[in-house]
Design a protein around this motif. Structure first.
Motif, PDB file in Angstrom:
ATOM      1  N   ARG A  89       0.821  -1.212   0.000  1.00  0.00           N
ATOM      2  CA  ARG A  89       0.000   0.000   0.000  1.00  0.00           C
ATOM      3  C   ARG A  89       0.859   1.268   0.000  1.00  0.00           C
ATOM      4  O   ARG A  89       0.438   2.301  -0.467  1.00  0.00           O
ATOM      5  CB  ARG A  89      -0.934   0.007   1.204  1.00  0.00           C
ATOM      6  N   ARG A  90       2.039   1.212   0.580  1.00  0.00           N
ATOM      7  CA  ARG A  90       3.046   2.274   0.608  1.00  0.00           C
ATOM      8  C   ARG A  90       2.772   3.353   1.654  1.00  0.00           C
ATOM      9  O   ARG A  90       3.669   3.766   2.363  1.00  0.00           O
ATOM     10  CB  ARG A  90       3.206   2.917  -0.767  1.00  0.00           C
ATOM     11  N   TYR A  91       1.560   3.835   1.753  1.00  0.00           N
ATOM     12  CA  TYR A  91       1.217   4.901   2.691  1.00  0.00           C
ATOM     13  C   TYR A  91       0.476   4.335   3.899  1.00  0.00           C
ATOM     14  O   TYR A  91      -0.252   3.348   3.784  1.00  0.00           O
ATOM     15  CB  TYR A  91       0.315   5.939   2.025  1.00  0.00           C
ATOM     16  N   ASP A 108       5.185   7.434   4.574  1.00  0.00           N
ATOM     17  CA  ASP A 108       5.302   7.013   3.181  1.00  0.00           C
ATOM     18  C   ASP A 108       6.591   6.205   3.053  1.00  0.00           C
ATOM     19  O   ASP A 108       7.671   6.704   3.384  1.00  0.00           O
ATOM     20  CB  ASP A 108       5.345   8.253   2.286  1.00  0.00           C
ATOM     21  N   LEU A 109       6.483   4.984   2.577  1.00  0.00           N
ATOM     22  CA  LEU A 109       7.663   4.137   2.359  1.00  0.00           C
ATOM     23  C   LEU A 109       8.260   4.491   0.998  1.00  0.00           C
ATOM     24  O   LEU A 109       8.312   3.690   0.079  1.00  0.00           O
ATOM     25  CB  LEU A 109       7.278   2.658   2.435  1.00  0.00           C
ATOM     26  N   SER A 110       8.722   5.713   0.893  1.00  0.00           N
ATOM     27  CA  SER A 110       9.079   6.340  -0.371  1.00  0.00           C
ATOM     28  C   SER A 110      10.531   6.154  -0.789  1.00  0.00           C
ATOM     29  O   SER A 110      10.896   6.487  -1.902  1.00  0.00           O
ATOM     30  CB  SER A 110       8.832   7.845  -0.257  1.00  0.00           C
ATOM     31  N   HIS A 144      17.206   5.135   7.809  1.00  0.00           N
ATOM     32  CA  HIS A 144      17.681   3.846   7.302  1.00  0.00           C
ATOM     33  C   HIS A 144      16.563   2.974   6.744  1.00  0.00           C
ATOM     34  O   HIS A 144      16.845   2.004   6.025  1.00  0.00           O
ATOM     35  CB  HIS A 144      18.491   3.138   8.390  1.00  0.00           C
ATOM     36  N   GLY A 145      15.313   3.347   7.032  1.00  0.00           N
ATOM     37  CA  GLY A 145      14.185   2.644   6.440  1.00  0.00           C
ATOM     38  C   GLY A 145      13.656   3.335   5.198  1.00  0.00           C
ATOM     39  O   GLY A 145      12.740   2.836   4.548  1.00  0.00           O
ATOM     40  N   GLY A 146      14.221   4.501   4.853  1.00  0.00           N
ATOM     41  CA  GLY A 146      13.756   5.243   3.690  1.00  0.00           C
ATOM     42  C   GLY A 146      12.313   5.694   3.847  1.00  0.00           C
ATOM     43  O   GLY A 146      11.520   5.621   2.908  1.00  0.00           O
ATOM     44  N   ILE A 147      11.976   6.172   5.036  1.00  0.00           N
ATOM     45  CA  ILE A 147      10.590   6.500   5.366  1.00  0.00           C
ATOM     46  C   ILE A 147      10.417   8.013   5.529  1.00  0.00           C
ATOM     47  O   ILE A 147      11.152   8.644   6.286  1.00  0.00           O
ATOM     48  CB  ILE A 147      10.165   5.806   6.681  1.00  0.00           C
ATOM     49  N   VAL A 178       2.773  -1.426   4.904  1.00  0.00           N
ATOM     50  CA  VAL A 178       3.441  -2.640   4.403  1.00  0.00           C
ATOM     51  C   VAL A 178       2.455  -3.708   3.938  1.00  0.00           C
ATOM     52  O   VAL A 178       2.850  -4.689   3.309  1.00  0.00           O
ATOM     53  CB  VAL A 178       4.411  -3.261   5.447  1.00  0.00           C
ATOM     54  N   GLU A 179       1.172  -3.512   4.219  1.00  0.00           N
ATOM     55  CA  GLU A 179       0.177  -4.509   3.822  1.00  0.00           C
ATOM     56  C   GLU A 179       0.092  -4.633   2.304  1.00  0.00           C
ATOM     57  O   GLU A 179       0.188  -3.629   1.583  1.00  0.00           O
ATOM     58  CB  GLU A 179      -1.208  -4.128   4.350  1.00  0.00           C
TER      59      GLU A 179
END
Length: 195
Positions: A89-91, A108-110, A144-147, A178-179
């Motif tokens: 889902r990213r967001y 946001d996993l951007s 480090h998670g790019g978040i 993350v779903e």
């Protein structure tokens, strides 16, 4: 298999993190910092990400390196477990109430790390834990998670409640992000074609 293991060793800490993004929120966290372990347990339980965390740090100095380096390792584990981020889902976002505290998180996993954190703690410590380390953890996780991570404490008078609501709110937002997205399970959630 959306799982990852990270081992990170420096002259200050030795950290081991194992995660399973498709878990049930099981946790086994031992960092030597009691309140921090409690927060990591909230992060795992409410994100439904299974986490096993071991940290051996220079606690004779203070808790800073242990908390920061654990955030680094969890962030790295998230990146590894997510792979190319296809189908997620990213967001994610969450408005979470806990007693006197109310915390809003949006993320946001951007792969573009950025932290905006507005959390004021009435006390400098929660037990022996420095409240300023909450920011250090989330900064390390974000970087480090790019978040892209925004956390705002809207209300709160008790430092423990504010911190815990923060960790729980981030956890719930992370769970959503993350779903797998059943409508786009085979696509990367970006018009760029990559994240």
């Amino acid at each position: 298999m959306r799982k990852a293991k990270i081992e990170r060793a420096t002259t200050e800490t030795k950290i081991s993190v194992e995660i399973d993004l498709d878990g049930t929120g099981r946790y086994d966290c031992k960092t030597g910092v009691g309140f921090f372990d409690h927060m990591l347990e909230q992060l795992a339980r409410h994100s439904l990400i299974d986490m096993t965390i071991r940290a051996d740090g220079d606690l004779h100095i203070d808790d800073h390196h242990t908390v920061e380096d654990t955030g680094i390792a969890i962030g790295q584990a998230l990146v590894k477990a997510l792979g190319d981020k296809r189908g997620i889902r990213r967001y994610g976002s969450c408005l979470l109430a806990m007693d006197d505290s109310l915390v809003r998180t949006a993320l946001d996993l951007s792969a573009r790390p950025y932290l905006v954190m507005n959390m004021d703690f009435p006390t400098a410590k929660i037990g022996s834990f420095d409240t300023e380390l909450v920011r250090e953890f989330f900064q390390a996780l974000s970087t480090h998670g790019g978040i892209t991570l925004h956390i705002d404490a809207l209300h709160g008078i008790n430092s423990h409640h504010i911190a815990e609501a923060g960790f729980k709110s981030v956890a719930r937002a992370l769970r959503e992000a993350v779903e797998p997205d059943p409508r786009k399970s085979d696509e990367i959630p970006s018009t760029k074609g990559m994240l």
